[in-house]
Write a protein that holds these residues in place. Sequence first.
Motif, PDB file in Angstrom:
ATOM      1  N   PRO A  96      26.897  41.492  26.171  1.00 56.44           N
ATOM      2  CA  PRO A  96      27.316  42.782  25.601  1.00 56.44           C
ATOM      3  C   PRO A  96      27.311  43.903  26.635  1.00 56.44           C
ATOM      4  N   GLY A  97      28.372  44.675  26.611  1.00 56.00           N
ATOM      5  CA  GLY A  97      28.482  45.828  27.502  1.00 56.00           C
ATOM      6  C   GLY A  97      29.045  45.541  28.870  1.00 56.00           C
ATOM      7  N   ALA A  98      29.313  44.266  29.193  1.00 57.96           N
ATOM      8  CA  ALA A  98      29.826  43.910  30.521  1.00 57.96           C
ATOM      9  C   ALA A  98      31.312  44.255  30.610  1.00 57.96           C
ATOM     10  N   VAL A  99      31.633  45.311  31.325  1.00 61.02           N
ATOM     11  CA  VAL A  99      33.020  45.743  31.474  1.00 61.02           C
ATOM     12  C   VAL A  99      33.798  44.705  32.279  1.00 61.02           C
ATOM     13  N   GLU A 100      34.954  44.337  31.776  1.00 57.11           N
ATOM     14  CA  GLU A 100      35.720  43.250  32.388  1.00 57.11           C
ATOM     15  C   GLU A 100      36.675  43.719  33.479  1.00 57.11           C
ATOM     16  N   GLY A 101      37.085  44.969  33.439  1.00 57.31           N
ATOM     17  CA  GLY A 101      38.004  45.455  34.456  1.00 57.31           C
ATOM     18  C   GLY A 101      37.971  46.965  34.565  1.00 57.31           C
ATOM     19  N   VAL A 102      38.023  47.473  35.786  1.00 58.18           N
ATOM     20  CA  VAL A 102      38.097  48.912  36.021  1.00 58.18           C
ATOM     21  C   VAL A 102      39.115  49.160  37.120  1.00 58.18           C
ATOM     22  N   GLY A 103      39.634  50.376  37.149  1.00 56.15           N
ATOM     23  CA  GLY A 103      40.597  50.718  38.179  1.00 56.15           C
ATOM     24  C   GLY A 103      40.715  52.220  38.363  1.00 56.15           C
ATOM     25  N   GLN A 104      41.061  52.619  39.582  1.00 61.20           N
ATOM     26  CA  GLN A 104      41.332  54.014  39.878  1.00 61.20           C
ATOM     27  C   GLN A 104      42.556  54.105  40.782  1.00 61.20           C
ATOM     28  N   LEU A 105      43.413  55.064  40.488  1.00 60.64           N
ATOM     29  CA  LEU A 105      44.568  55.363  41.320  1.00 60.64           C
ATOM     30  C   LEU A 105      44.538  56.858  41.599  1.00 60.64           C
ATOM     31  N   ALA A 106      44.567  57.226  42.884  1.00 58.17           N
ATOM     32  CA  ALA A 106      44.459  58.635  43.252  1.00 58.17           C
ATOM     33  C   ALA A 106      45.532  59.000  44.260  1.00 58.17           C
ATOM     34  N   LEU A 107      46.127  60.161  44.067  1.00 61.29           N
ATOM     35  CA  LEU A 107      47.029  60.778  45.032  1.00 61.29           C
ATOM     36  C   LEU A 107      46.337  62.029  45.546  1.00 61.29           C
ATOM     37  N   SER A 108      46.191  62.133  46.866  1.00 59.62           N
ATOM     38  CA  SER A 108      45.468  63.260  47.446  1.00 59.62           C
ATOM     39  C   SER A 108      46.347  63.960  48.476  1.00 59.62           C
ATOM     40  N   VAL A 109      46.298  65.269  48.439  1.00 59.51           N
ATOM     41  CA  VAL A 109      46.982  66.111  49.421  1.00 59.51           C
ATOM     42  C   VAL A 109      45.916  66.952  50.100  1.00 59.51           C
TER      43      VAL A 109
ATOM     44  N   ALA B 197      44.445  66.936  44.357  1.00 55.06           N
ATOM     45  CA  ALA B 197      44.313  65.504  44.098  1.00 55.06           C
ATOM     46  C   ALA B 197      44.573  65.244  42.627  1.00 55.06           C
ATOM     47  N   LEU B 198      45.091  64.069  42.359  1.00 52.13           N
ATOM     48  CA  LEU B 198      45.348  63.599  41.003  1.00 52.13           C
ATOM     49  C   LEU B 198      44.735  62.214  40.889  1.00 52.13           C
ATOM     50  N   ARG B 199      43.869  62.005  39.893  1.00 52.90           N
ATOM     51  CA  ARG B 199      43.126  60.747  39.804  1.00 52.90           C
ATOM     52  C   ARG B 199      43.214  60.176  38.399  1.00 52.90           C
ATOM     53  N   LEU B 200      43.680  58.915  38.316  1.00 51.00           N
ATOM     54  CA  LEU B 200      43.781  58.183  37.059  1.00 51.00           C
ATOM     55  C   LEU B 200      42.691  57.123  37.034  1.00 51.00           C
ATOM     56  N   ARG B 201      41.870  57.111  35.975  1.00 53.13           N
ATOM     57  CA  ARG B 201      40.756  56.163  35.875  1.00 53.13           C
ATOM     58  C   ARG B 201      40.916  55.299  34.635  1.00 53.13           C
ATOM     59  N   TYR B 202      40.794  53.987  34.835  1.00 56.51           N
ATOM     60  CA  TYR B 202      40.898  53.020  33.738  1.00 56.51           C
ATOM     61  C   TYR B 202      39.581  52.268  33.616  1.00 56.51           C
ATOM     62  N   VAL B 203      39.047  52.213  32.403  1.00 56.29           N
ATOM     63  CA  VAL B 203      37.863  51.412  32.097  1.00 56.29           C
ATOM     64  C   VAL B 203      38.274  50.410  31.024  1.00 56.29           C
ATOM     65  N   GLY B 204      38.174  49.126  31.340  1.00 57.81           N
ATOM     66  CA  GLY B 204      38.695  48.084  30.474  1.00 57.81           C
ATOM     67  C   GLY B 204      37.816  47.791  29.270  1.00 57.81           C
ATOM     68  N   PRO B 205      38.301  46.943  28.385  1.00 57.13           N
ATOM     69  CA  PRO B 205      37.508  46.550  27.209  1.00 57.13           C
ATOM     70  C   PRO B 205      36.315  45.702  27.607  1.00 57.13           C
TER      71      PRO B 205
END
Length: 679
Positions: free
Chosen positions: A567-580, A589-597
């Motif tokens: 229980p609680g073990a996150v299966e996938g995460v991701g970050q995508l960032a554009l920085s100036v 900077a613009l940062r998109l963060r994904y936390v999986g099920p």
Amino acid sequence: MRTPGPIPFALALLCHANCWADDLVLQRVLVEGARNSMLGVADSANTGSVTQKQLELRTAYRPGELLEAVPGLVVSQNSGEGKANQFYLRGFNLDHGTDLRTTLDDMPVNQRSHAHGQGWTDLNFLIPELAARIDYKKGPYSAREGDFASAGSAAITYANRLAQGTASASIGQHGFARTLIAASPDLGQGSLLYALELLHNDGPFTRPDDYRKANAVLRYSQGYANNGFSVSAMAYRGRWNASDQIPQRALDAGLLGRFDNVDATDGGSAQRYSLAALWRRSDNDAASKVSAYLIENRLDLYSNFTYFLDDPVNGDQFNQPDRRVTSGIDASHTWHTHAGAINSDLTLGAQLQNDNIFNGLYATRARSRLGVTRQDHVQESSLGVFVENHTRWSDTFRTLAGMRADAYRFAVRSDRPENSGTTHAHLASPSLNLVFGPWQLTEYYLNAGNGFHSNDARGTLTTLDPKSGGAAEPVPGLVRSRAIEAGVRSQLVPALQTALSLYRLDFDSELTFMGDTGSTEAGHPSRRHGIELSAYYKPLKWLSVDLDLAFARARSRGLAPAASFIPGAVEGVGQLALSVPRAGPWSGALRLRYVGPRPLLEDNSVRAQHSLTLNARLACKAGAGVRIELEGFNLSDRRAAASEYFYASRLQGESAARQDRHVHPVEPRSLRLTMIKSF
């Protein structure tokens, strides 16, 4: 919810008026927007360093989120702002810090045998503007790290000097206000760094968090990073109301809103005071380092997660006070040897730590005590010694081999004689890292090592369950982990840095101290497989792109496959960032963060949903030594959960307990405006 107000318009006006002024620089040496190349330096594909300039471009709703600069690490919150964060890494729900070793200038942040959770990591005392860098490692492949480092470690380093003094003032939605002043004038032959931070934040909750924080740092230093010394004093105090998770059934029925709470008296207060000294000497043949610290931590935490399940009359609120003094000394010495083309470093080190702890668990109603579940005086001492050899055998092959030995003493004086006594534990942890290359700007890594985490001292001596009164089985003081990993790091493609790794991490037992009940829960052995990808691309001088992806499969061993989910073990995460880093007077900077099920039950019948959030930062020069910054959080206003659990609870008026999801929401879209003046 409050209206955004005129923040964006103020930013545009100020920047348009004076956008040709000099930039604010907080550190003396900065490499703008560039990720440090780790070719020829790192010993694994998941070792790295994040510079102050990179940290400056990040958005952080709370100080602990600065650790999300570590690829694959997710920082969340399940309660009020002053409480320690929730951490997720490599398929672990790390709770409040177990298996993620965190240090600030060699001082441990993890608090062992804590009233609420083993390895409690409260980073609310962190001042992001002072962070010169974060050095991170993942996996138990370094003999230097020791306790809590099986999933990873993050070492935060404060600057000794600032190139310029800085004063800032921030305002934002939901009652957010913050002021900071920091500078490092010369004093004698050294430098005196000082910083003072004041913060208030209500959050979006119906009953405001009313988080009030005062934070101060004072440091005197002489010399340089490799030859010098520093003496530091830090002080932090915070108070808050808690916004704990609420049951999904109440949300679905319209009985509660997303930002409501069940027990309006939940909350807490925390204090941290520290004194530390660090000394370094190095020359062509040797290097020495000695650090010492004395830390006082205090916490009073009031929580109610099950509402009226155990006590239909008074409710289930409980109080967890924790008072401790932590002291320690770390020392190491390295010999450099050169024999032809072979270069070798041999390091011997010792780490001594002692915790003198008074904590307890009490039944309460509206923060008034009703009864004692347990109260304990814990003295936990440890000595870790290690030897590590780093040898460069040729231009394309090097090794890092280490051995660590740890000895622990657990002494508990409990209010129940059956749970009192003294016990000992010891463990040896070998590690080996092989690095091949670089060939065509590409290196290959093979890593293997053993690590461990300590368990709560009370669990090692508990024979009588303090909650139920039934018999309990004591647990081992130290739990071993074993890991292997293969990775590759490449800069073959111009302007592109990539790192890819595959790992397996085993634990002998997922033993957990249940701070909410005052007991230790022994789990099954576990295994995690994972793959991680990190990429940094700089196609233009003024633009960089960061991509971090991680997937993990976590299972308990020795159980039927259908009932082996953790229980609680996150299966996938991701970050995508554009920085100036700089485009004329502008940066951002613009940062998109994904936390999986993730599974919420062992049979995977109930799962937490994924979340996707978008944060941004925009800054411009607005006059001589003045910069204006605008930060935006959850810009798409996603209605996601920051934390989610599945357990039994009972609301007032319900006739029986109900199994249900319990959620804490991600904060809605909000903006913060900051003016920074350098001097």
